[in-house]
Design an enzyme around this catalytic site. Structure first.
Site, PDB file in Angstrom:
ATOM      1  N   ASP A 118      -0.135   2.059  -6.762  1.00  0.00           N
ATOM      2  CA  ASP A 118      -1.478   2.396  -6.036  1.00  0.00           C
ATOM      3  C   ASP A 118      -1.537   3.898  -6.145  1.00  0.00           C
ATOM      4  O   ASP A 118      -0.774   4.800  -6.646  1.00  0.00           O
ATOM      5  CB  ASP A 118      -1.028   2.245  -4.656  1.00  0.00           C
ATOM      6  CG  ASP A 118       0.183   2.890  -3.877  1.00  0.00           C
ATOM      7  OD1 ASP A 118       1.160   3.160  -4.551  1.00  0.00           O
ATOM      8  OD2 ASP A 118       0.202   3.547  -2.810  1.00  0.00           O
ATOM      9  N   GLU A 185       3.085   2.970  -2.061  1.00  0.00           N
ATOM     10  CA  GLU A 185       3.809   4.423  -1.897  1.00  0.00           C
ATOM     11  C   GLU A 185       2.980   5.486  -1.002  1.00  0.00           C
ATOM     12  O   GLU A 185       3.405   6.182  -0.326  1.00  0.00           O
ATOM     13  CB  GLU A 185       4.131   4.942  -3.341  1.00  0.00           C
ATOM     14  CG  GLU A 185       5.273   6.135  -3.306  1.00  0.00           C
ATOM     15  CD  GLU A 185       4.461   7.583  -3.105  1.00  0.00           C
ATOM     16  OE1 GLU A 185       5.190   8.433  -2.916  1.00  0.00           O
ATOM     17  OE2 GLU A 185       3.114   7.552  -3.330  1.00  0.00           O
TER      18      GLU A 185
HETATM   19 ZN   LIG Z   1       3.259   9.401  -6.120  1.00  0.00          ZN
END
Ligand SMILES: [Zn+2]
Length: 493
Positions: A118, A185
């Site tokens: 992401d 994340e």
């Molecule tokens: Zn990162």
């Protein structure tokens, strides 16, 4: 008297020089690696294709762009057929990818390489500030431009290139290799890395080494040091936000009290900024100077780094001049939100502010909150914790074979670089693996520009085209080196 003073001074000078000359270098002596063949043209095109798929992470509740992640996954399967054929692939929480390449010696603890799929969104309104559109992967001026080019698709594609190449060359690992690519994340990793780490614990999969993003090759970071420094994150700071509230002060602005809700809250913020948390020089940050760059510095600087018992206040004063360096030695105070008032002729009944703290290792959220109340010392203000605090991760070992293997690999690919441990200011997925392994390191094999961090989550994120080949070579050597080495946890198996 003067003679005594002179003699004492000479002894001191002698001690300083002696300690400066005995600073032990931790840099491995290693020959640069013979060229690893990398298909640089193909690599560039594969990477660019991946940048064009906007795998944007949104805050929980804002919905997820499922199609982008599906498209990204299909893209990886199409362009890394050997990885998908040879490695076992498991989907975690529908979008995180966990690859497993079983080793020939199953009892050996594995190597874990982390990266995330992401990217952070492009701020609404800032699209026009990009020199090149964020999702077109334009190649210009020696750079590839785009959201995620540095954070963290560079890491993800470099790892895949390395593994695809190893399979093509007939490599068979002794040690099981895991590739874990989370999908969230940037919003905390709760569905990705947290669940993957939990699976490792449940299945009893042991780990010898974890490498994630979070460090880089930094140029000109340290005054007086010409060599590039490979900063490797060995710990991450903690996180806590405090909510400050003043209530019940409303009224007409024609007859205001001496201090309004806004005034009370503003003076509390000023107190917090005037009374910052004390500096502490230990752990990863001390190791950065004493063990990392100290021994490689000029003699003058070695006298200082070798005698921190005397010069610590001097070094701290130097660090305090840069916000980035100061953040490595103190719990930082950052007012980030201030809400009060709706109408120009009405005193607000309520004022609210959020202050974000990044905690040094060893500090606890509720203790910091208590200190905030003490500094403000104003019973008109309610101070509470916003959400939950996260403590700093404990430091990983730097005396381990795993550390040495990583340091040697860095020096093979970047022979000029000085490898140094440091305290990461932000957070990465790797913190969830710290309970499973005490050799968790954060490093991306790329030369970071001085403003690279700002670019990573801001406008004009980019990486040098030449860096792509280094990335693939680095992970390839890292996998080979970790596979061949005897690592710390091997014996206990
Ligand atoms: Zn990162």
């Amino acid at each position: 008297m003067l003679r005594w003073f002179g003699a004492a001074f000479l002894v001191l000078l002698l001690v300083l020089c002696l300690r400066a000359s005995t600073l032990d270098s931790m840099q491995p002596e290693i020959a640069p690696v013979a060229v690893v063949e990398v298909d640089s043209g193909g690599l560039l095109e594969r990477f660019r294709g991946g940048l064009k798929i906007p795998t944007v992470s949104r805050q929980p509740g804002e919905g997820m762009d499922t199609e982008a992640f599906q498209a990204f996954r299909a893209y990886l399967a199409q362009h890394y057929p050997r990885v998908h054929d040879r490695l076992e692939l498991e989907l975690i929480s529908r979008h995180s990818l966990l690859f497993r390449w079983p080793g020939g010696e199953p009892s050996l603890p594995g190597t874990v390489l982390l990266a995330h799929q992401d990217v952070v969104p492009v701020d609404t309104g800032s699209e026009g500030d990009w020199d090149h559109p964020p999702y077109e992967a334009v190649v210009a001026d020696g750079y590839i431009w785009g959201r995620g080019s540095l954070d963290d698709k560079f890491g993800l594609f470099s790892i895949l290139e390395a593994v695809e190449g190893l399979i093509a060359d007939g490599f068979h690992p002794r040690r099981t290799l895991y590739l874990a690519f989370g999908h969230d994340e940037e919003v905390g990793g709760g569905d990705g890395a947290v669940q993957i780490a939990r699976l490792f614990a449940e299945r009893g999969w042991t780990i010898a080494l974890v490498v994630d993003e979070g460090g880089a090759i930094a140029d000109g970071m340290v005054p007086g040091l010409d060599a590039p420094v490979a900063i490797v994150g060995v710990a991450e700071k903690g996180y806590m936000s405090a909510l400050l509230e003043v209530d019940g002060m409303g009224g007409h602005s024609s007859a205001p009290p001496n201090q309004s809700a806004i005034g009370i809250l503003a003076s509390a913020i000023v107190k917090l900024e005037d009374n910052r948390f004390p500096m502490r020089f230990d752990g990863a940050t001390r190791a950065f100077f004493e063990r990392g760059i100290g021994p490689e510095s000029s003699f003058g600087m070695r006298v200082i780094y070798g005698n921190l018992w005397l010069f610590e206040p001097l070094v701290l004063a130097m660090l305090d001049r840069s916000p980035m360096m100061a953040a490595m030695v103190r719990t930082t105070t950052a007012p980030t939100i201030f809400h009060a008032g709706l109408k120009e002729n009405v005193l607000p009944a309520r004022a609210q502010a959020t202050v974000n703290f990044r905690l040094l290792p060893g500090e606890k959220g509720d203790e910091v909150l208590e200190e905030v109340r003490r500094i403000i010392s104003d019973e008109r203000i309610t101070v509470s914790m916003a959400g939950r605090a996260r403590e700093a991760s404990p430091s990983s070992r730097i005396d381990s074979r795993a550390w040495a293997t990583l340091a040697e690999t860095i020096r093979e690919v970047f022979p000029e670089a000085i490898v140094a441990p440091y305290l990461l200011l932000g957070g990465t997925d790797s913190r969830y693996f710290r309970d499973l392994c005490d050799c968790v390191y954060r490093f991306l094999p790329i030369e970071l520009e001085p403003d690279g961090l700002r670019r990573a989550h801001g406008t004009n994120e980019r990486i040098p085209v030449a860096g792509l080949v280094d990335g693939a070579r680095f992970y390839r050597r890292l996998i080979e080196n970790a596979d061949q080495a005897t690592l710390d946890s091997d014996e206990s198996q």
